[in-house]
Design a protein around this motif. Structure first.
Motif, short mmCIF file in Angstrom:
data_model
loop_
_atom_site.label_atom_id
_atom_site.label_comp_id
_atom_site.label_asym_id
_atom_site.label_seq_id
_atom_site.Cartn_x
_atom_site.Cartn_y
_atom_site.Cartn_z
N LYS A 1 0.83 -1.21 0.00
CA LYS A 1 0.00 0.00 0.00
C LYS A 1 0.86 1.26 0.00
CE LYS A 1 -4.23 -1.76 0.39
NZ LYS A 1 -5.36 -1.41 -0.51
N MET A 2 1.95 1.24 0.77
CA MET A 2 2.79 2.42 0.90
C MET A 2 3.54 2.73 -0.40
SD MET A 2 4.30 1.82 4.75
CE MET A 2 3.22 1.90 6.18
N VAL A 3 3.90 1.69 -1.14
CA VAL A 3 4.54 1.91 -2.44
C VAL A 3 3.58 2.65 -3.35
CG1 VAL A 3 5.36 0.76 -4.53
CG2 VAL A 3 6.17 -0.01 -2.30
N GLU A 4 2.32 2.24 -3.35
CA GLU A 4 1.31 2.89 -4.18
C GLU A 4 1.08 4.33 -3.72
OE1 GLU A 4 -2.22 0.58 -3.88
OE2 GLU A 4 -1.40 -1.17 -4.94
N LYS A 5 1.15 4.55 -2.41
CA LYS A 5 0.87 5.86 -1.83
C LYS A 5 2.06 6.81 -1.92
CE LYS A 5 -1.81 7.60 2.07
NZ LYS A 5 -2.42 7.30 3.38
N GLY A 6 3.23 6.25 -2.13
CA GLY A 6 4.42 7.08 -2.27
C GLY A 6 5.22 7.29 -1.00
N GLY A 7 4.99 6.43 0.00
CA GLY A 7 5.78 6.53 1.22
C GLY A 7 5.02 6.05 2.43
N GLY A 8 5.72 5.99 3.56
CA GLY A 8 5.10 5.54 4.80
C GLY A 8 6.15 5.15 5.81
N ASN A 9 5.68 4.63 6.92
CA ASN A 9 6.55 4.22 8.01
C ASN A 9 6.14 2.86 8.55
OD1 ASN A 9 8.55 6.38 9.09
ND2 ASN A 9 6.72 7.52 8.49
N ILE A 10 7.10 1.99 8.73
CA ILE A 10 6.87 0.70 9.38
C ILE A 10 7.71 0.67 10.65
CG2 ILE A 10 7.12 -1.80 9.20
CD1 ILE A 10 6.77 -1.50 6.15
N VAL A 11 7.06 0.37 11.76
CA VAL A 11 7.74 0.28 13.05
C VAL A 11 7.55 -1.14 13.57
CG1 VAL A 11 7.91 1.16 15.41
CG2 VAL A 11 7.29 2.72 13.55
N ASN A 12 8.64 -1.87 13.71
CA ASN A 12 8.59 -3.24 14.20
C ASN A 12 9.00 -3.28 15.67
OD1 ASN A 12 7.89 -4.22 11.64
ND2 ASN A 12 10.04 -4.34 11.02
N ILE A 13 8.24 -3.98 16.48
CA ILE A 13 8.57 -4.08 17.89
C ILE A 13 9.38 -5.36 18.12
CG2 ILE A 13 7.72 -4.06 20.25
CD1 ILE A 13 7.17 -1.50 18.60
N PRO B 1 4.35 1.28 29.10
CA PRO B 1 3.93 1.27 27.71
C PRO B 1 4.02 2.65 27.06
CG PRO B 1 2.48 -0.12 28.98
CD PRO B 1 3.36 0.59 29.97
N GLU B 2 3.84 3.69 27.86
CA GLU B 2 3.94 5.05 27.33
C GLU B 2 5.36 5.38 26.88
OE1 GLU B 2 0.27 4.43 29.04
OE2 GLU B 2 2.19 4.22 30.11
N ASP B 3 6.37 4.80 27.54
CA ASP B 3 7.75 4.99 27.10
C ASP B 3 7.95 4.43 25.69
OD1 ASP B 3 8.80 6.22 29.46
OD2 ASP B 3 8.86 4.25 30.43
N VAL B 4 7.37 3.27 25.45
CA VAL B 4 7.46 2.66 24.12
C VAL B 4 6.67 3.48 23.11
CG1 VAL B 4 6.96 0.57 22.78
CG2 VAL B 4 7.76 0.37 25.15
N ALA B 5 5.50 3.95 23.53
CA ALA B 5 4.65 4.75 22.63
C ALA B 5 5.35 6.03 22.21
CB ALA B 5 3.32 5.06 23.31
N ASN B 6 6.05 6.68 23.13
CA ASN B 6 6.76 7.92 22.80
C ASN B 6 7.82 7.66 21.73
OD1 ASN B 6 5.28 9.42 24.63
ND2 ASN B 6 6.79 9.20 26.27
N ALA B 7 8.51 6.53 21.85
CA ALA B 7 9.52 6.17 20.85
C ALA B 7 8.87 5.92 19.49
CB ALA B 7 10.30 4.94 21.31
N ALA B 8 7.71 5.28 19.52
CA ALA B 8 7.01 4.98 18.26
C ALA B 8 6.54 6.26 17.58
CB ALA B 8 5.83 4.05 18.53
N VAL B 9 6.05 7.22 18.35
CA VAL B 9 5.63 8.50 17.79
C VAL B 9 6.81 9.19 17.12
CG1 VAL B 9 4.86 10.84 18.35
CG2 VAL B 9 3.66 8.87 19.32
N PHE B 10 7.95 9.18 17.78
CA PHE B 10 9.16 9.78 17.20
C PHE B 10 9.50 9.14 15.86
CE2 PHE B 10 13.78 9.11 16.68
CZ PHE B 10 14.16 10.41 16.35
N LEU B 11 9.55 7.82 15.82
CA LEU B 11 9.94 7.12 14.59
C LEU B 11 8.92 7.31 13.48
CD1 LEU B 11 11.34 3.76 16.02
CD2 LEU B 11 12.66 5.66 15.04
N ALA B 12 7.65 7.37 13.83
CA ALA B 12 6.59 7.45 12.83
C ALA B 12 6.37 8.86 12.31
CB ALA B 12 5.28 6.91 13.40
#
Length: 257
Positions: A132-144, A224-235
């Motif tokens: 989907k992201m290739v079609e859309k022209g970009g995106g972010n994948i975050v793997n835990i 969990p909020e510590d992990v969420a903050n990192a995910a927001v940064f990466l995304a």
């Protein structure tokens, strides 16, 4: 006030509980619409289902879709659900399980169960999103992943194997899709207080807790909020030049091992 993920669309596997729930909420508070993909809508820790909480606390749209990450069709369907909101911009492959069997006693069935969720789910979740992201022209994948994906332990050989696979998969995907505007990064949480560490493999509420926390330079367990903050940064655009990275969120624990 414009959020860091304003008008983005995020799919979060394992989004009903724990780290996934915190990430889904954090994304919504930063302006994203959210698809919560999980086996059940009810949080393991109790409370309002995540998608309902998103809509109650923010002005963002959210929906729950039942998703077994060992089933490729379920993963593809979860990503398809994001089309209702405008198409997936952020894919978080969060769903996972922990096992600590003695290596010499691990059965083929136990091995397959762990790999199907922790590795296969990430692989095909990434594949579905990338199409989907290739079609859309970009995106972010975050793997835990986990700090267990960075260092080995004789007690957790199978789990180490699965999370190490996620780390290397992340590097490979970043290399493949970076030229197409898709960033792929991994988060490696340390000791985080979720139902996994309170019920599945009890650390909190046991004699181990204080001793374990004393090994962490920050002298506290993560939330969990510590992990969420990192995910927001990466995304978000804050991490716009971060690609193929392993972001460790462990209070410094792995630096002492």
């Amino acid at each position: 006030m414009v959020g860091l993920l304003q008008d983005k669309v995020a799919v979060v596997t394992g989004g009903s509980s724990g780290n996934g729930r915190a990430m889904a909420m954090a994304f919504a508070h930063e302006g994203a619409d959210v698809v919560v993909a999980d086996l059940q809508a009810e949080p393991r820790e109790g409370g309002t289902p995540t998608h309902e909480l998103v809509m109650a606390e923010t002005d963002r749209r959210a929906k729950f879709v039942r998703c077994d990450v060992t089933n490729v069709a379920d993963l593809e369907a979860a990503v398809e659900e994001a089309d209702e909101f405008g198409g997936v911009d952020v894919m978080v492959n969060n769903a996972g399980i922990f096992r600590a069997e003695e290596f010499l006693d691990v059965t083929e069935e136990e091995y397959d169960a762990l790999m199907d969720i922790n590795v296969k789910g990430v692989f095909f979740g990434s594949q579905a999103a990338a199409k989907k992201m290739v079609e859309k022209g970009g995106g972010n994948i975050v793997n835990i992943s986990s700090v267990a994906g960075l260092q080995g332990s004789g007690e957790y050989v199978t789990y180490n194997t699965s999370k190490g696979a996620v780390r290397l998969m992340t590097y490979a995907l970043a290399s493949k899709f970076g030229p197409q505007g898709i960033r792929v990064n991994a988060i490696h949480p340390g000791l985080i207080e979720t139902t996994m560490t309170t019920e599945d493999v009890p650390i909190f509420g046991t004699e181990q807790e204080d001793a374990f926390v004393e090994t962490i330079p920050s002298r506290r367990a993560g939330t969990p909020e510590d992990v969420a903050n990192a995910a927001v940064f990466l995304a978000s655009d804050l991490g716009g030049y971060v690609n193929g990275e392993s972001l460790v969120v462990d209070g410094g624990m792995s630096s002492t091992l």
